[in-house]
Design an enzyme around this catalytic site. Sequence first.
Site, short mmCIF file in Angstrom:
data_model
loop_
_atom_site.label_atom_id
_atom_site.label_comp_id
_atom_site.label_asym_id
_atom_site.label_seq_id
_atom_site.Cartn_x
_atom_site.Cartn_y
_atom_site.Cartn_z
N HIS A 18 0.79 -1.11 0.04
CA HIS A 18 -0.21 0.02 0.02
C HIS A 18 0.94 1.30 0.12
O HIS A 18 0.47 2.27 -0.74
CB HIS A 18 -1.00 -0.17 1.20
CG HIS A 18 -2.03 -0.99 0.95
ND1 HIS A 18 -2.44 -2.20 2.02
CD2 HIS A 18 -2.89 -1.19 0.03
CE1 HIS A 18 -3.31 -2.84 1.51
NE2 HIS A 18 -3.67 -2.32 0.31
N GLU B 143 -15.45 0.57 -5.69
CA GLU B 143 -15.08 -0.84 -5.40
C GLU B 143 -16.39 -1.60 -6.00
O GLU B 143 -17.71 -0.99 -5.85
CB GLU B 143 -15.11 -0.94 -3.76
CG GLU B 143 -15.35 -2.23 -3.36
CD GLU B 143 -14.34 -3.39 -3.84
OE1 GLU B 143 -13.22 -3.24 -3.86
OE2 GLU B 143 -14.78 -4.16 -4.12
N ASP C 4 -18.61 -1.04 -11.04
CA ASP C 4 -17.65 -2.02 -11.74
C ASP C 4 -16.57 -0.73 -12.28
O ASP C 4 -16.67 0.14 -12.93
CB ASP C 4 -18.13 -2.63 -13.26
CG ASP C 4 -17.12 -3.00 -13.76
OD1 ASP C 4 -16.17 -2.59 -14.08
OD2 ASP C 4 -17.47 -4.23 -14.50
N GLY C 5 -15.49 -0.89 -11.79
CA GLY C 5 -14.34 0.24 -11.96
C GLY C 5 -14.03 0.46 -13.47
O GLY C 5 -14.00 1.67 -13.93
N ASP D 144 -6.07 -1.04 -7.93
CA ASP D 144 -5.54 -2.10 -6.84
C ASP D 144 -6.62 -3.12 -7.16
O ASP D 144 -7.37 -3.41 -6.48
CB ASP D 144 -5.98 -1.37 -5.66
CG ASP D 144 -5.64 -2.32 -4.22
OD1 ASP D 144 -4.99 -3.57 -4.69
OD2 ASP D 144 -5.97 -2.09 -3.17
N SER D 145 -6.06 -4.03 -8.01
CA SER D 145 -7.10 -5.19 -8.55
C SER D 145 -6.77 -6.34 -7.92
O SER D 145 -5.62 -6.69 -7.37
CB SER D 145 -7.22 -4.94 -10.19
OG SER D 145 -5.82 -5.68 -10.41
N THR D 146 -7.56 -7.41 -7.99
CA THR D 146 -7.12 -8.72 -7.88
C THR D 146 -6.47 -9.28 -9.31
O THR D 146 -6.25 -8.69 -10.05
CB THR D 146 -8.54 -9.72 -7.58
OG1 THR D 146 -9.33 -9.56 -8.65
CG2 THR D 146 -8.97 -9.13 -6.40
N ASP D 147 -6.09 -10.67 -9.04
CA ASP D 147 -5.74 -11.28 -10.27
C ASP D 147 -6.45 -11.24 -11.73
O ASP D 147 -7.67 -10.99 -11.38
CB ASP D 147 -5.36 -12.79 -9.85
CG ASP D 147 -4.20 -13.56 -10.48
OD1 ASP D 147 -3.07 -13.00 -10.20
OD2 ASP D 147 -4.28 -14.41 -11.19
N PRO E 234 -13.26 -11.34 -11.37
CA PRO E 234 -14.06 -10.16 -11.84
C PRO E 234 -13.07 -9.15 -12.19
O PRO E 234 -13.71 -8.04 -12.90
CB PRO E 234 -14.76 -9.81 -10.38
CG PRO E 234 -14.35 -10.97 -9.64
CD PRO E 234 -13.48 -11.81 -10.18
#
Lengths: 280, 392
Positions: A61, A105, A137-138, A155-158, A162
């Site tokens: 972060h 988010e 949805d970003g 700052d996304s997930t894999d 989604p």
Amino acid sequence: MKSYTETLYDSYGQEFTVDKVYFENKTDHQHLVIFENARFGRVMALDGIIQTTEADEFIYHEMMTHVPLFAHGNASRVLIIGGGDGGMLREVCKHSSVQHITQVEIDDQVVDMCKQFLPNHSAGAYDDPRVNIVIDDGARFLTECNEHFDVIISDSTDPIGPADVLFTSEFYQNCKKCLADDGILVTQNGVAFMQLDEVTTTSSRLQAYFTDHSFYCAAIPTYIGGVMTFAWATDNVQLRQLSSDIIGQRFAAANINCRYYNPSIHSASFALPQYILDAL
Amino acid sequence: MNRITIKTTDKAHFYRQMIQQHGSPLLILDCDKLAQQYQSLSAALPDVKLYYAIKSLPHPAAIHTLDALGASFDIASSGEINLLREQGVAARKTIHTHPIKRDKDIRDALRFGCTTFVVDNIWELEKFTGYRHRVGLLIRVSFPNPNTAIDLSRKFGCRADEVSLLIQKAQSLGLHVKGLSFHAGSQCPAPDNHVLAIEQCANIIESVYQDSGKLLAVMDIGGGFPVEYSQQTGIHIDAFCAPIRAALTKLPEHIQVIAEPGRYLSAPAMTSVSSVMGKARRGESTWYYLDDGVYGSYSGQLFDHAVYPLTIFSDNTETEQAVLAGPTCDSIDVIAEQVSIPSMNIGDMVIGQQMGAYTSASSTNFNLFDKANIIAINQLELISENVLQFNQ
């Protein structure tokens, strides 16, 4: 003793002992869990992949926020895509120059759940009056967004799941559209040693829209397999070449306490290992 | 022809009680029997890791029973993944064995945490390019077996001489091939094709290593382990597996052997109970219309070519020619013809044995008749909720 095995790779992985399960959700065709580990504190995993832990989240972060914010020098409007755990928000809020933060988010339950089970991540940042939380949805938000931001943090997930829309050309193009002059986009871009394709793919996509793009690095223990790369994209080529002195002055003036970030790390993090340079 | 056993009516008590409690038709899943089957096959193949082919009987109690015994799982669709997720099976214990997948199938499996996949052609290999850092692949090789009820090397599997080309292609795409898989057939009468395939795969593994230095570490010997139906009796799994064990001992030490048993584990674990809902005299035969048939639990008599052993209860020793038909309006819905059985009354029961594999799994709702309820008995104590999905 119970344990949790990450399933990111077929031939390599990390395992955590589990002292206590705080939260588990197996609905919506995904599996989210928050548990206690003796070394890393509270650990959140989604679909078999470690997302964040209390012990090492500060590295991630701090590097995703302070590097672009101090490079910009006078960011007042910041957009965070994702970041439901609130750690990114906490670090951005430390900058008094920032007057407005929009966080988009996709799932409001993630925010509520993280406030409850990972309270040290947001550390009250959701109550900051500068913060505007949008549940959307970003990628869609950016398509329709007419505002401009000085810094956009993805700052996304894999990419499998989604968040796959946050790695597309269209997404980067829309980020560009929503950046103010001298604005900077930074994105989470995976562990390059394990997933070199992510670096080359992102690089070729960013190249189409930004005068300057590159990557910077930090090693985060639970994002295993070497240094994590963060993508960097802006039209101001000076911003990633600022001297440590300038960064040092800004850092001192801001009076922010950090545990990983400092002006020397800032400059050094743009130095890339040869295997990444060769791939690019 | 279905083998029919006549038992005296005092033996019907348990089934009578079950349908009084749960209704008819029923399928009774005996988790003890499932556990015994798993243990028998584990003993017959001591160094082989068993991945239960959940397609044969995708029932939560079956998954839970085998998971508790330490079994691993063979999955082939996103629906099967969801079942395992609901049951809290650790994804590291799964392999995805469908040789043909959509991108979404691959992503669903990866999101679940399954990282081992099976391929048998170049187009399938290319689908993994975007996921190459995450996955390990098995190449399925075809070994046609004309002697089995179902030849599983017709629809899937590459020729043995294509393997090295596929491995080269995989390496050029940056994909890791970790081994070979094959299916010797289903309900194999003898293990000859298993032995042949093991020997040939060993040769392929050796020649790939000699030619390219590429180490293949996994051999998946598939399923095909037989159970007793009406046509086949006197099967002893230990004797059946003896030639397979002998072939496996000749493999290089580094090769881990895995198998995908479905039928052998699930078939003997489930029993069908149906009831006579009507009867008629037609020509020389008495037609009995049961409340379950080939569109329901007996679907395996069509799709799976199985002929299930049946039991009826009667104290009458005189027999007559009869037809046992299912409940639907279609004339194909006949379970057994030209059988000699004592006269039955409306409400009498017909029991189908060995009906765990590919029975309810392929049953339909044709005519909107309800499918038979599955009642699991002898279940293990459920582990408390919050340890699901974690390794124990």
